[in-house]
Every structure is written in C-alpha cells, then in structure tokens.
Design a protein around this motif. Sequence first.
Motif, PDB file in Angstrom:
ATOM      1  N   CYS A  26       1.147  -1.113   0.072  1.00 42.09           N
ATOM      2  CA  CYS A  26       0.108   0.085   0.056  1.00 42.09           C
ATOM      3  C   CYS A  26       0.965   1.128   0.075  1.00 42.09           C
ATOM      4  N   LEU A  27       1.965   1.183   0.908  1.00 35.61           N
ATOM      5  CA  LEU A  27       2.769   2.406   0.849  1.00 35.61           C
ATOM      6  C   LEU A  27       3.459   2.659  -0.704  1.00 35.61           C
ATOM      7  N   ASP A  28       3.979   1.468  -1.197  1.00 43.31           N
ATOM      8  CA  ASP A  28       4.443   1.785  -2.558  1.00 43.31           C
ATOM      9  C   ASP A  28       3.303   2.537  -3.611  1.00 43.31           C
ATOM     10  N   VAL A  29       2.225   1.856  -3.412  1.00 41.01           N
ATOM     11  CA  VAL A  29       1.426   2.584  -4.478  1.00 41.01           C
ATOM     12  C   VAL A  29       1.065   3.878  -3.726  1.00 41.01           C
ATOM     13  N   ALA A  30       0.810   4.084  -2.483  1.00 35.46           N
ATOM     14  CA  ALA A  30       0.633   5.522  -2.231  1.00 35.46           C
ATOM     15  C   ALA A  30       1.530   6.290  -2.717  1.00 35.46           C
ATOM     16  N   LEU A  31       2.886   6.057  -2.340  1.00 36.70           N
ATOM     17  CA  LEU A  31       4.134   6.915  -2.854  1.00 36.70           C
ATOM     18  C   LEU A  31       4.141   7.311  -4.377  1.00 36.70           C
ATOM     19  N   GLU A  32       3.759   6.474  -5.060  1.00 36.01           N
ATOM     20  CA  GLU A  32       3.929   6.547  -6.500  1.00 36.01           C
ATOM     21  C   GLU A  32       2.502   7.672  -6.707  1.00 36.01           C
ATOM     22  N   ALA A  33       1.593   7.339  -6.148  1.00 39.85           N
ATOM     23  CA  ALA A  33       0.164   8.044  -6.444  1.00 39.85           C
ATOM     24  C   ALA A  33       0.436   9.485  -5.980  1.00 39.85           C
ATOM     25  N   PHE A  34       1.192   9.753  -4.929  1.00 41.10           N
ATOM     26  CA  PHE A  34       1.180  11.219  -4.301  1.00 41.10           C
ATOM     27  C   PHE A  34       2.418  11.739  -5.320  1.00 41.10           C
ATOM     28  N   ALA A  35       3.443  11.006  -5.705  1.00 36.80           N
ATOM     29  CA  ALA A  35       4.535  11.618  -6.767  1.00 36.80           C
ATOM     30  C   ALA A  35       3.781  12.352  -7.857  1.00 36.80           C
ATOM     31  N   GLU A  36       2.879  11.358  -8.270  1.00 35.69           N
ATOM     32  CA  GLU A  36       2.549  11.455  -9.704  1.00 35.69           C
ATOM     33  C   GLU A  36       1.347  12.401  -9.614  1.00 35.69           C
ATOM     34  N   ARG A  37       0.514  12.411  -8.646  1.00 38.04           N
ATOM     35  CA  ARG A  37      -0.818  13.315  -8.770  1.00 38.04           C
ATOM     36  C   ARG A  37      -0.927  14.512  -7.602  1.00 38.04           C
ATOM     37  N   GLY A  38       0.341  14.505  -6.908  1.00 43.63           N
ATOM     38  CA  GLY A  38       0.387  15.386  -5.888  1.00 43.63           C
ATOM     39  C   GLY A  38      -0.485  14.944  -4.650  1.00 43.63           C
ATOM     40  N   SER A  43      -6.210  10.135  -4.349  1.00 43.60           N
ATOM     41  CA  SER A  43      -7.394   9.941  -3.424  1.00 43.60           C
ATOM     42  C   SER A  43      -7.009   8.712  -2.793  1.00 43.60           C
ATOM     43  N   ILE A  44      -7.709   8.624  -1.416  1.00 40.82           N
ATOM     44  CA  ILE A  44      -7.490   7.621  -0.853  1.00 40.82           C
ATOM     45  C   ILE A  44      -8.252   6.229  -1.592  1.00 40.82           C
ATOM     46  N   ARG A  61      -5.625   1.284   8.584  1.00 41.63           N
ATOM     47  CA  ARG A  61      -4.565   1.105   8.944  1.00 41.63           C
ATOM     48  C   ARG A  61      -3.859   2.224   9.095  1.00 41.63           C
ATOM     49  N   PHE A  62      -3.900   3.463   8.550  1.00 41.98           N
ATOM     50  CA  PHE A  62      -2.984   4.462   8.739  1.00 41.98           C
ATOM     51  C   PHE A  62      -3.512   5.712   9.404  1.00 41.98           C
ATOM     52  N   GLY A  63      -4.834   5.447   9.678  1.00 41.88           N
ATOM     53  CA  GLY A  63      -5.546   6.675  10.611  1.00 41.88           C
ATOM     54  C   GLY A  63      -6.187   7.642   9.594  1.00 41.88           C
ATOM     55  N   SER A  64      -5.506   8.163   8.753  1.00 37.10           N
ATOM     56  CA  SER A  64      -6.134   9.340   7.998  1.00 37.10           C
ATOM     57  C   SER A  64      -5.142   9.444   6.768  1.00 37.10           C
ATOM     58  N   LYS A  65      -5.475  10.283   5.834  1.00 41.59           N
ATOM     59  CA  LYS A  65      -4.789  10.709   4.546  1.00 41.59           C
ATOM     60  C   LYS A  65      -3.398  11.425   4.899  1.00 41.59           C
ATOM     61  N   GLN A  66      -3.420  12.225   5.853  1.00 46.51           N
ATOM     62  CA  GLN A  66      -1.958  12.636   6.408  1.00 46.51           C
ATOM     63  C   GLN A  66      -1.079  11.415   7.191  1.00 46.51           C
ATOM     64  N   GLY A  67      -1.733  10.421   7.611  1.00 44.60           N
ATOM     65  CA  GLY A  67      -1.050   9.455   8.245  1.00 44.60           C
ATOM     66  C   GLY A  67      -0.476   8.607   7.095  1.00 44.60           C
ATOM     67  N   LEU A  68      -1.260   8.156   6.233  1.00 41.68           N
ATOM     68  CA  LEU A  68      -0.915   7.593   5.019  1.00 41.68           C
ATOM     69  C   LEU A  68       0.414   8.003   4.267  1.00 41.68           C
ATOM     70  N   TRP A  69       0.172   9.462   4.405  1.00 44.40           N
ATOM     71  CA  TRP A  69       1.313  10.232   3.578  1.00 44.40           C
ATOM     72  C   TRP A  69       2.566  10.273   4.479  1.00 44.40           C
ATOM     73  N   MET A  70       2.492  10.384   5.654  1.00 43.86           N
ATOM     74  CA  MET A  70       3.661  10.385   6.374  1.00 43.86           C
ATOM     75  C   MET A  70       4.457   8.813   6.487  1.00 43.86           C
ATOM     76  N   ALA A  71       3.526   8.003   6.589  1.00 43.91           N
ATOM     77  CA  ALA A  71       4.017   6.617   6.417  1.00 43.91           C
ATOM     78  C   ALA A  71       4.773   6.247   5.224  1.00 43.91           C
ATOM     79  N   ALA A  72       4.170   6.969   4.120  1.00 45.13           N
ATOM     80  CA  ALA A  72       4.765   6.567   2.744  1.00 45.13           C
ATOM     81  C   ALA A  72       6.274   7.304   2.692  1.00 45.13           C
ATOM     82  N   VAL A  73       6.108   8.405   3.263  1.00 43.70           N
ATOM     83  CA  VAL A  73       7.274   9.182   2.810  1.00 43.70           C
ATOM     84  C   VAL A  73       8.694   8.426   3.714  1.00 43.70           C
TER      85      VAL A  73
END
Lengths: 218, 218
Positions: A26-38, A43-44, A61-73
């Motif tokens: 999930c974090l791999d996917v999220a990192l790619e998504a954030f990098a590609e689309r900001g 979107s979650i 799992r990650f609490g919130s979108k912010q939480g997901l973002w930080m975990a991905a970073v």
Amino acid sequence: MSMNAAKRPRGRPSLSGPSPASDETCLDVALEAFAERGYEGASIRDIAAASGVSHGLITARFGSKQGLWMAAVDHGMSRLHQRLVAVEQAQSAQIGVEERMRTVCIRFLETVAAYPAIVQLMNVEGSRPGPRLSHIVETFFRSRSWPFATLLAEGQASGLFRPIHVSVPFTLLAHGAGALVALRPLVEAVNASLRTDPEGLSRTIEAAADMIVRGLKA
Amino acid sequence: MSMNAAKRPRGRPSLSGPSPASDETCLDVALEAFAERGYEGASIRDIAAASGVSHGLITARFGSKQGLWMAAVDHGMSRLHQRLVAVEQAQSAQIGVEERMRTVCIRFLETVAAYPAIVQLMNVEGSRPGPRLSHIVETFFRSRSWPFATLLAEGQASGLFRPIHVSVPFTLLAHGAGALVALRPLVEAVNASLRTDPEGLSRTIEAAADMIVRGLKA
DNA sequence: CATATTAATATACATATGTCTAATTAAATT
DNA sequence: AATTTAATTAGACATATGTATATTAATATG
C-alpha cells in the motif's frame, strides 16, 4: 500495483485464502500516487483500488490521509537512505574522494531515477514550508551519516573541494538548481546557517551558479 | 492578491466605478496558487476569491480550469523569457562567454527565486508526462533564442565548454539535478536526441554527475 | 462450544469542487 | 429612446472525497 480487483469477501481474511495487500504494498502504491498526482490529486479510494483493498482499510491502517502520506514518506526515505549507505560502504577508501563523490552522485541519481517518487514529493509539496514538507526535510537531514555530506566534508578537509555549506550542493543535487526555489523553505525548515534575507539569498545564488560553471573542484 | 472582498454588484461593471481584477492579476494569483497547492489542490473558487472576483468569472474568461492553467503558464513563461532575453542583450559581447554564462545563470536563478511558481509548476506536475507537463515543456523549448542555449553553443564553438546536449545543463539548471527524475518525461515530451532506455539514461546520469563535479568547463 | 477480538468490507454523510445556467446591470448600437 | 450585446455575479447540480460508522467473517480465548 496488483490488479487484484477480485472482490474479497467481508470480514477477517482467511489465513489459507488470499491475503490482502500488505502495508508495504500500500505504501509503495501511495508513494507513487502522491508523487504522480500530488497530495490532493491522489485520493485514498484510488490508492486503495490500486492496492486491491477497500478504502476503509487504508484509513483503518494509517489513521488518515495525512497518516498515510507520512508513512509513505518514511517508507521511501528509508529505502533511499539504505541504498546510499550501502553504496558508500562498498567503496574502497583507496579511491580518491573526488572519484567516490562522483560515484555517490551517480548512484544517488540512479536511485532517484529508479524511485523518483521520494524526491518528486519534495517538489510536489510546493514552495512554502508546510507540515508535510517539513516532515520530509526533517527526515532527510536527521541522519548525519548521509554519504554525500561525509564525502563533502572529507574532500573539504583535504582541500580538494571548496568550502561551501553542505546544503548548497546537496540541494543542487537533490532538489536541483531550479530548486533554489525550494532552498528558502528548506533552510527555514532546517534552521540552517544559511540566511534567507535578500543578501544571503543572493550569495547563495552566486554560489550555486559557481557550482554550475566551475563544478565542485577547488 | 488583492483582498478586495467588497462584493461588487451583479452585472457589467461601471467604467467609473471600481473595475474587477484584470486577466493578468487573475493569472498571477492562479500561477501562485497552482505552484503552491498543485493543480488539484488549487480550486477555482479560491483563486477567484483571492483575485476578488466571482468564480463564475474565471470560467467565463478562461473557459475551464485547464484553460486557466494553460493561460497562467503562458503568462509566467513569457515573463521569465523576457527577463532572460533582456539580461543577455544588456551584456557586452566584450565579456568572455564564460562570464556571460555565469551572469545568465545568476539572473535566471534570481528570476526563478523571485517568481518561483513557473519552475515549481514543472515539478508539481509530477513525474510522468501528461498534457499539462507537455504544455510547459513545449513552451519552454519552442523558442530557440533562450540565452542559455545560445551561450552554451557559443562557448562550445570556441572550445571553452564541453560538448554536451543543451538539455542536460538546462535541465540541471531549471529542473535541477534531482529532476533527473523529470528528465525522462522531459525527453519524451520533447523527443530530443537523448535516449530514455537504461543505457541512454545511464549516460545522461553520468553526464549530469560530471557536471556537478567538474562543472561546465572544458 | 460460546464469546470476544480482530481485520476487513460496505455504507452513510457532510463538504468541496468543476461546470452549466439563470439573473442582473452597464455599455454599445440602432 | 429602445434594444441588443457584453460582462459579471449567483445559484443549481452532479460528482468526488475524507471521515465516521455499521456490518461481516475469521481467529483467539475461555
């Protein structure tokens, strides 16, 4: 990543049956998504779908979108860091510092090219320091063992490299010269010795231009 | 920009009374907003409010969000371009090409530092070439008269600068070395002579690293 | 075996957003 | 003076999104 669009049933997953995507996936996917689309553009629900899980699971799992973002970073950053440390440790100290610096630069750029998301995120975050950008920057500078800084200090100690604050070439390397743009929030976030007033900024700009024309050599 | 939150009445504005924000003002606000919060993060309503106009006016003037974005990019790009051309034209040809290149680099970085949005947008757009990133890149490369390219060619003709494709130092300068990340879509978008397969990318990476260590000098 | 816990999906909900359309007012035209 | 056109605001609407909650099924525990 995994096009596992086959809807799993509700409830706790069976240990024998197919398990849902791991946190790492999930974090791999999220990192790619954030990098590609900001941050706002990704979107979650999209990230969840691309990971083959429900969007509820992401927040669970990650609490919130912010939480997901930080975990991905954190995830991407630690991978980049490990890679660079391994490169430097594999190098013989017999080789001159200039050549080792060159290798580290190459490996750094290669790694970045292979995992562009983590550096991309720095830029995606925009030009002003916010909580998310600060989180990246702090993670970046926290560990003093980044080989780039070590090598720069070594080269400077032997007089081979010009005396220049580590953040200048580092920013040139990581963010890039165009990210002199980003130097301002970077410096503010790290509270480094570089100044951000017009005169200090002007000197920084000249130093960066010198680097482009004359390179790192003394 | 203008905190002109005083609600104007409906209908066509009076010529004597206060006129609404000009197109230019709206584009300035939009550029800043897009650079700071990304394409998705910046909303038409926010941009309109910051410009002191209604959100309907934005779409009426620029057609759509995409239209606003493209107009904002053109606006910022032409300003950057004009500034750089003016700098180069003001320089005496008596001065050596290396010194002129250095000046152009400094002025470029200064301009970027003063108007970070336009370069920031390149990064905000993410790591894959989409219609919006392509639009920026094409605008950037369309005019061959950018002083950076001219000076590089001049220095190369006299043997002072190493032979290197203009896009390498330019990317290093504009996007930054970290934006080797961005080199891939950049190259694909421009269809330049640089290759994007692993070997070609590797050579590009080495060239960029050489630039960092040895600089532009021959 | 009964029950509690855990890990997942699905649904509900308020809010924000891009776009489309109606309303309104000043200027331009006839 | 009447009418048309231009320029702007305001509202409507469908959609997307983050978060909170309800639901379901497998495991752990006693």
